[in-house]
Design an enzyme around this catalytic site. Structure first.
Site, short mmCIF file in Angstrom:
data_model
loop_
_atom_site.label_atom_id
_atom_site.label_comp_id
_atom_site.label_asym_id
_atom_site.label_seq_id
_atom_site.Cartn_x
_atom_site.Cartn_y
_atom_site.Cartn_z
N ASP A 110 53.94 -19.92 47.40
CA ASP A 110 54.91 -18.88 47.06
C ASP A 110 56.36 -19.17 47.41
O ASP A 110 57.23 -19.09 46.56
CB ASP A 110 54.52 -17.57 47.75
N GLU A 155 44.83 -18.23 58.13
CA GLU A 155 45.33 -18.54 56.78
C GLU A 155 46.07 -19.89 56.79
O GLU A 155 45.90 -20.70 55.90
CB GLU A 155 46.25 -17.41 56.32
C1 DGY Z 1 51.06 -12.38 47.94
O1 DGY Z 1 50.95 -11.19 47.68
O2 DGY Z 1 51.65 -12.82 48.92
C2 DGY Z 1 50.42 -13.34 47.07
O3 DGY Z 1 50.62 -14.64 47.48
C3 DGY Z 1 50.84 -13.14 45.66
O4 DGY Z 1 49.92 -13.80 44.90
#
Ligand code: DGY
Length: 433
Positions: A176, A400
């Site tokens: 992201d 994570e």
């Molecule tokens: C989040 O909501 O952080 C996800 O990575 C979007 O897919």
């Protein structure tokens, strides 16, 4: 002792049991959430990794996971990055914000979903799960084959205009807030973003998450796609954000090679798939950055390479490439932090050890890098990546992601894909891949 640093067989068995427990815990009946709270729906590549994890102890459940994922496929072939099977006010942006009902290619009656995709790893795991028990898997593989073909065909048609595969939104790469997109994200102002409340920072410390400047742009891009009814051609032509990305390029390249193997096993024609592989191999060359001596992302709006050394820079081996791979750069990065592979170069001023994709180690990326290295015969490097991953999990749990300098666990806990790659790869009890 197992031979892999100092882990007793009892400890390994305990971790195996905990990983199985996490997969069961996050199982919502037919699909698995990445972790309760922070990510309460079915995410595309998380789900494919979950299937890989289930395959270590429940092959039937592994197939079901992939079948549920592929059932959300749009008529145009896209498999969305999120499927909103339930409504959960603890997550933003939900189905209403994505507004994909009536979108181009969505088709009637499909589960509510986002309007973008994610790295195409499903075919690679379908192939692995099939190989574990071909007798049980043949019919299910055959049932899935046309959907996998349509998914890859969509990716090539809708995202591979430069040969390499481009993202239309940072969430599509799965990485992201990677520094790869900084230039492209700075290239537009998020004007007109409707007021919103983030939910992620209610679950996790904000310093482990993307910034507000990033989030405003994430939401702006969602609005941009929704206004175009998720029409891929219009988005490709008009969006200020379009970046060719090594994660998407190499995962699709690998998935096409695995899909070709599937086609052979099923007696299907593989000619079209071979064409995609050739095209992706040529595209990957456009991502090579001679200045950083590794694969990089390219902003298709400016033509510029990002200049970023990330964990995605080392996915060429996973993609099946052997010549001209960034081994020297990998050695430099392995020497720069005790826990490999950091998601961003620890020697860069932009490195942040806890902030999501700007530094932390991610188990799934490690698995793909590590398996690729092993397949290429680079045993020492492959073992380093695998044992670092096992050490992180053993010392810090199924987080994570992790700080590459001290292993601090970050983001969500009891995380599905971390448990999955433990069972399928990092555990000393995992089968050789
Ligand atoms: C989040 O909501 O952080 C996800 O990575 C979007 O897919």
């Amino acid at each position: 002792m197992t031979g892999m640093f100092d882990m007793t067989t009892e400890r390994v068995d305990q971790l195996d049991a905990e990983a199985r427990r996490i997969l069961r815990l996050n199982d919502r009946g037919g699909y698995t959430v990445p972790t309760a709270g922070l990510y309460p729906y079915q995410w595309n590549w998380d789900s494919a990794f979950a299937a890989f994890g289930f395959a270590a102890f429940d092959i039937d459940r592994a197939w079901t996971e992939l079948e549920t994922l592929m059932a959300g496929q749009w008529e145009n072939g896209m498999v969305p990055h999120i499927q909103f099977h339930v409504s959960d006010p603890g997550y933003f942006p939900g189905a209403d914000v994505w507004g994909t009902d009536g979108a181009v290619g969505k088709g009637e009656g499909r589960v509510a979903s986002s309007g973008i995709s994610q790295p195409a790893v499903a075919a690679s795991f379908a192939w692995r799960i099939y190989q574990k028990d071909p007798g049980a898997g043949m019919a299910r593989l055959r049932g899935m084959f046309p959907r996998l073909m349509a998914f890859h065909r969509w990716f090539i048609a809708a995202r591979a205009e430069s040969g390499a595969v481009a993202i239309s939104h940072p969430w599509e790469a799965g990485r992201d807030n990677a520094p790869d997109w900084d230039e492209a994200m700075a290239g537009f102002e998020p004007e007109g973003v409707a007021a919103y409340t983030r939910r992620d920072t209610g679950h996790v410390d904000p310093k482990m998450r993307p910034t507000k400047a990033d989030y405003d742009r994430y939401i702006w891009l969602v609005q941009f796609g929704r206004e175009r009814k998720w029409d891929d051609a219009a988005i490709a032509a008009e969006s200020p954000f379009r970046v060719a990305d090594p994660t998407l390029t190499f995962t699709l390249m690998r998935a096409c090679r695995d899909l070709a193997r599937i086609a052979d096993a099923l007696g299907e024609d593989r000619t079209e798939i071979d064409g995609w592989i050739t095209r992706l191999e040529a595209g990957a060359e456009t991502l090579w950055n001679p200045d950083t001596a590794c694969y990089d992302s390219r902003n298709l709006r400016t033509g510029r390479l990002a200049g970023c050394v990330t964990n995605a820079s080392f996915l060429g081996w996973w993609g099946g490439l052997r010549d001209g791979q960034p081994l020297d750069t990998l050695h430099r990065i392995l020497a720069a932090a005790p826990y490999s592979v950091p998601s961003y170069d620890p020697t860069s001023p932009k490195f942040e050890g806890l902030r999501y994709w700007r530094g932390p180690v991610w188990g799934v990326m490690n698995m793909m890098v590590g398996v690729g290295l092993a397949e290429a015969g680079l045993k020492t490097e492959a073992e380093r990546v695998r044992s670092d991953t096992a050490r992180l999990i053993s010392e810090h749990g199924f987080a994570e992601y992790f700080d590459p300098h001290n292993g601090t666990p970050a983001g969500g806990g009891t995380f599905t894909w971390t448990a999955a790659i433990w069972l399928g790869w990092a555990s000393p009890n995992a089968e050789e891949l």
